[in-house]
Design an enzyme around this catalytic site. Structure first.
Site, PDB file in Angstrom:
ATOM      1  CB  ALA A  75      -0.920   0.002   1.222  1.00  0.00           C
ATOM      2  CB  SER A 120       2.761  -7.708  -3.478  1.00  0.00           C
ATOM      3  OG  SER A 120       1.672  -7.023  -4.076  1.00  0.00           O
ATOM      4  NE  ARG A 121      -3.467  -7.573  -4.938  1.00  0.00           N
ATOM      5  CZ  ARG A 121      -4.314  -6.689  -5.422  1.00  0.00           C
ATOM      6  NH1 ARG A 121      -5.585  -7.005  -5.579  1.00  0.00           N
ATOM      7  NH2 ARG A 121      -3.904  -5.488  -5.771  1.00  0.00           N
ATOM      8  CE  LYS A 151      -5.452   5.533   9.973  1.00  0.00           C
ATOM      9  NZ  LYS A 151      -6.337   5.768   8.806  1.00  0.00           N
ATOM     10  CG  ASP A 202      -8.880   7.071   5.507  1.00  0.00           C
ATOM     11  OD1 ASP A 202      -7.983   6.252   5.766  1.00  0.00           O
ATOM     12  OD2 ASP A 202      -8.705   8.058   4.772  1.00  0.00           O
TER      13      ASP A 202
END
Length: 337
Positions: free
Chosen positions: A12, A36-37, A97, A178
């Site tokens: 991210a 990562s993916r 968070k 957020d």
């Protein structure tokens, strides 16, 4: 001195631009792996940031015996599941968070953490570790501005991208999850307790179904915290803390720059006259992500208490939930213990 070796689950933006560089500069932290993916995407970030290992898939990183702890910057709806998997793999967990989608989600993580008492789990509210916030808390607790009766805070940005996870309700998007969680957290932090009742107002984006603007009031036994957060307003952040004898202002309370000094404005009232004494306290450049990582790593190394324990994450989420409930009901709601 030994350093805690971190692996990162996901690439991210906050990980790439904030947390990883911060921890790479830490005295007690190093970033040794990222997943990562796909392995290609993980390797691209690893090469860019100088991380030794890159994995395709999060499970392979969790299986690495040379990783002591993981940092999780995944979308909100994945936080709890991957935190639990990390605990089951014997890793300490620093998770972005909000820690979960709701209080039941966080309670599920707390149950898993109780099965691994030797492991640390912490929600990454980095702002509390910045020296400006430590000084603000010290000033409040020392009574430097008298009894604090009012806190006002703002946090906003503009993001109308339909593909962004902050605008996807099913992933835990929206302003409260957020950024509104910061407004709640700082209020509980400064008042040192939980609100008795709350009242909220919400405006939901018709195309996303997320809260694009939320304003709230929290009543802490006659002391009040008011705030506004928004994902579709001009970018702004500010915190004002008002007491009977003075005021504290934090101009950049949340995204303090790591390479520039930060200011705290302290106003003291002279009630015998009309004088107002303003003092600007300047803090040297400080990377709050570096401090956060080192404080978490120290707790791991010393076996000490988690800097911000899971109880705090659960309490914050409960207040957030009641605020949203209040907005939908259009009335004040008493907070449940």
């Amino acid at each position: 001195m030994r350093k805690i070796r971190f692996g990162v689950l996901g690439a991210a933006k906050i990980a790439r631009t904030k947390v990883i560089p911060g921890m790479q500069a830490g005295d007690l932290t190093e970033v040794t792996a990222i997943s990562s993916r796909t392995e290609d995407s993980a390797r691209a970030v690893a090469d860019e940031l100088g991380i030794p290992k890159a994995y395709g898939g999060y499970e392979t990183l969790l299986a690495d015996p040379d990783v002591d702890a993981v940092y999780i910057p995944l979308p909100n709806h994945l936080h709890v599941d991957w935190s639990i998997r990390a605990l089951e793999a014997g890793k300490h967990v620093l998770c972005e968070k909000p820690l979960g989608l709701d209080s039941k989600d966080i309670a599920r993580l707390m149950e898993a953490a109780a099965q691994h008492p030797e492991l640390q789990v912490m929600e990454a509210f980095m702002y509390r570790f910045h020296p400006q916030w430590e000084e603000a808390k010290r000033l409040v607790d020392a009574g430097e501005i008298g009894p604090v009766a009012s806190i006002q805070s703002y946090f906003s940005y503009f993001n109308a991208d339909p593909g962004n996870i902050r605008n996807r309700a099913e992933m835990g998007g929206g302003g409260m999850m957020d950024i509104g969680c910061y407004n709640i957290s700082l209020s509980r932090f400064l008042f040192g307790g939980e609100p008795d009742r709350v009242c909220g107002f919400v405006d939901r984006a018709p195309d996303f179904g997320t809260d694009r603007l939320f304003s709230g009031m929290m009543d802490f036994s006659g002391r009040v915290s008011t705030f506004t957060c928004s994902t579709q307003l001009a970018g702004h952040q500010r915190v004002d803390i008002l007491g009977a004898k003075g005021r504290i202002e934090l101009p950049i309370p949340f995204n303090a720059p790591p390479d520039e000094p930060t200011r705290l404005i302290l106003q003291r009232e002279e009630h015998k006259g009309t004088d107002r004494h303003l003092t600007t306290i300047e803090f040297p450049a400080c990377d709050q992500y570096t401090v956060q990582g080192d404080r978490f790593a120290k707790a791991i190394l010393d076996g000490g208490p988690t800097p911000t324990p899971l109880d705090d994450a659960l309490a914050n989420m409960r207040v957030l939930e009641v605020l949203l409930e209040s907005a939908d009901a259009a009335r004040w709601i008493t907070c449940r213990s």
